[in-house]
Design a protein around this motif. Structure first.
Motif, PDB file in Angstrom:
ATOM      1  N   ASP A 119       0.799  -1.223   0.000  1.00  0.00           N
ATOM      2  CA  ASP A 119       0.000   0.000   0.000  1.00  0.00           C
ATOM      3  C   ASP A 119       0.832   1.274   0.000  1.00  0.00           C
ATOM      4  OD1 ASP A 119      -2.439  -1.361  -0.012  1.00  0.00           O
ATOM      5  OD2 ASP A 119      -2.359  -1.637   2.154  1.00  0.00           O
ATOM      6  N   GLU A 171      -6.866   6.508  -9.362  1.00  0.00           N
ATOM      7  CA  GLU A 171      -6.298   5.155  -9.314  1.00  0.00           C
ATOM      8  C   GLU A 171      -5.014   5.119  -8.499  1.00  0.00           C
ATOM      9  OE1 GLU A 171      -4.177   1.960 -12.357  1.00  0.00           O
ATOM     10  OE2 GLU A 171      -5.538   3.480 -13.166  1.00  0.00           O
ATOM     11  N   ASN A 174      -5.587   5.439  -4.727  1.00  0.00           N
ATOM     12  CA  ASN A 174      -6.587   4.504  -4.202  1.00  0.00           C
ATOM     13  C   ASN A 174      -7.908   5.184  -3.845  1.00  0.00           C
ATOM     14  OD1 ASN A 174      -4.716   2.501  -4.501  1.00  0.00           O
ATOM     15  ND2 ASN A 174      -5.004   1.624  -2.472  1.00  0.00           N
ATOM     16  N   TYR A 197       0.931   7.814  -2.453  1.00  0.00           N
ATOM     17  CA  TYR A 197      -0.109   7.133  -1.688  1.00  0.00           C
ATOM     18  C   TYR A 197       0.601   6.313  -0.614  1.00  0.00           C
ATOM     19  CZ  TYR A 197      -3.724   3.806  -0.392  1.00  0.00           C
ATOM     20  OH  TYR A 197      -4.606   3.042   0.326  1.00  0.00           O
ATOM     21  N   LYS A 199      -0.033   4.070   3.101  1.00  0.00           N
ATOM     22  CA  LYS A 199      -0.955   3.497   4.080  1.00  0.00           C
ATOM     23  C   LYS A 199      -0.174   2.681   5.098  1.00  0.00           C
ATOM     24  CE  LYS A 199      -5.161   0.753   4.596  1.00  0.00           C
ATOM     25  NZ  LYS A 199      -6.299   0.124   3.903  1.00  0.00           N
TER      26      LYS A 199
END
Length: 402
Positions: A119, A171, A174, A197, A199
């Motif tokens: 992620d 995209e 996410n 991105y 996480k």
């Protein structure tokens, strides 16, 4: 009057807190210099955003690394005074060449995307109008050093072009940033995007059953109801007596941590905070058992950085004096706007942050062996890589409910 061709610069970053930068033990000196410059740029940009009239009374959250990546990629196409202003604004030392900077960002992005952690995604993209032909050398450098995806679009079809860009961003982040582009300049010939991105999960998650409604003191006269998470454990902390600020480190399962700073006077912290102080905190922190309370929240921010970057000395790129001859020999190429969007979600499992840029009171009970650390008033937050001190995201939470 000459028609000006517009270059859009968008920086996108999405964070859900999972590490990405790798230890810098073997970095060449030039890479270390760029890394240090990125840290200085982070705090300069934060102070400019905090001082901006539009930011007063609002949460601040952004990805300085994402912004610097976009501007560094843009500098590949700049010459002369435009290039000098970009390098100076990004805090790059005079000893650094464009090749040094390109190789440094190649190192950052390559190692980030080679991480085994899930992620996490970082990179850039360029959208070029069908009728505009950038120099092959410019596109090649972006692809090699900044891992740039390239797309051809018809910017005369503004709605369709915006949809193409927004779908790509959605995209890559996410779904955290789904509408970066709304109104395209009709003269746009190129859009440059940087995205992150991220996480991550807390190394020690909060138990949802302990999350309760509580007051958060926005200011002396304003209270709001928040869901306050609770956890008792051993944490690395540091009490900065000079700034009257309590610093808490909450590690994620990877090499990243969230630093939460609870000052007595926010303005004092904001004015003084810099890379050296953060490094000092990390070095001097010691583990101690605390009963901590942190609000559960979700925020989204959006910035047009034109004025802020101009105040930081990057002025020529926005006007008739712009020199982007390394992108194209075409006359009148200038940046139309630099836009940044960012999101941050914090819950019991972890934190999620995304960003896109185009171009409480400390209380202790004497009779209680476990002191309480409660973030129930405005605090600052930094998401940092513990080995390199690379700052991925930073901000200030004034009101967790907005």
């Amino acid at each position: 009057m000459m028609m000006r061709a517009a270059v859009g610069l968008w920086v996108l970053s999405a964070v859900i807190c999972v590490g990405s930068f790798i230890p810098s033990n073997n970095w060449p000196n030039s890479v270390s210099l760029v890394n240090e410059a990125n840290q200085r740029f982070s705090f300069r940009l934060y102070r400019k955003l905090a001082a901006d009239a539009d930011s007063q009374g609002k949460n601040i959250f952004f990805s300085p690394f994402c912004v610097s990546t976009a501007l560094a990629a843009l500098s590949v196409g700049a010459q002369g005074e435009t290039h000098r202003q970009l390098f100076s604004g990004l805090a790059f030392s005079s000893s650094l060449t464009q090749t040094d900077v390109d190789q440094a960002f190649q190192t950052f992005l390559q190692r980030a995307n080679n991480t085994s952690q899930e992620d996490t995604s970082e990179g850039t993209a360029v959208f070029v109008d069908n009728g505009f032909k950038p120099k092959p050398e410019f596109l090649q450098t972006l692809k090699q050093s900044y891992f740039t995806d390239g797309f051809n679009v018809d910017f005369s079809q503004a709605t369709e072009s915006a949809d193409t860009i927004n779908k790509y961003v959605e995209e890559k982040t996410n779904g955290k940033i789904d509408k970066l582009v709304e109104n395209l300049d009709p003269n746009t010939v190129l859009y440059l995007i940087s995205y992150i991105y991220y996480k991550g999960k807390w190394a020690t998650p909060f138990h949802p059953k302990l999350t309760k409604q509580d007051d958060f003191n926005v200011d002396k006269n304003t209270k709001v109801q928040v869901l306050m998470m609770n956890l008792e454990d051993s944490f690395n902390t540091y009490h900065d007596l000079m700034l009257n600020t309590m610093v808490l480190q909450l590690p994620f399962t990877g090499s990243y941590s969230m630093l939460l700073m609870l000052p007595d006077a926010m303005a004092t912290l904001e004015f003084t905070l810099g890379p050296n102080r953060v490094i000092k905190w990390l070095q001097w922190m010691r583990p101690r058992r605390y009963n901590i309370y942190i609000p559960k929240f979700s925020i989204k921010t959006s910035y047009n950085l034109n004025d802020v970057l101009s105040e930081m000395g990057m002025t020529d790129m926005f006007g008739e004096r712009a020199n982007f001859r390394c992108i194209s020999e075409e006359q009148g190429l200038a940046v139309s706007e630099v836009v940044h969007q960012a999101t941050l979600d914090v819950d019991e499992i972890g934190a999620t942050a995304a960003a896109a840029t185009g171009i409480g009171i400390v209380t202790t009970a004497i009779w209680d062996p476990v002191p309480v650390l409660k973030f129930n008033r405005p605090f600052m937050v930094i998401i940092i890589e513990r080995n390199t001190e690379e700052i991925l995201f930073m901000g200030k939470i004034i009101n967790p409910t907005i």
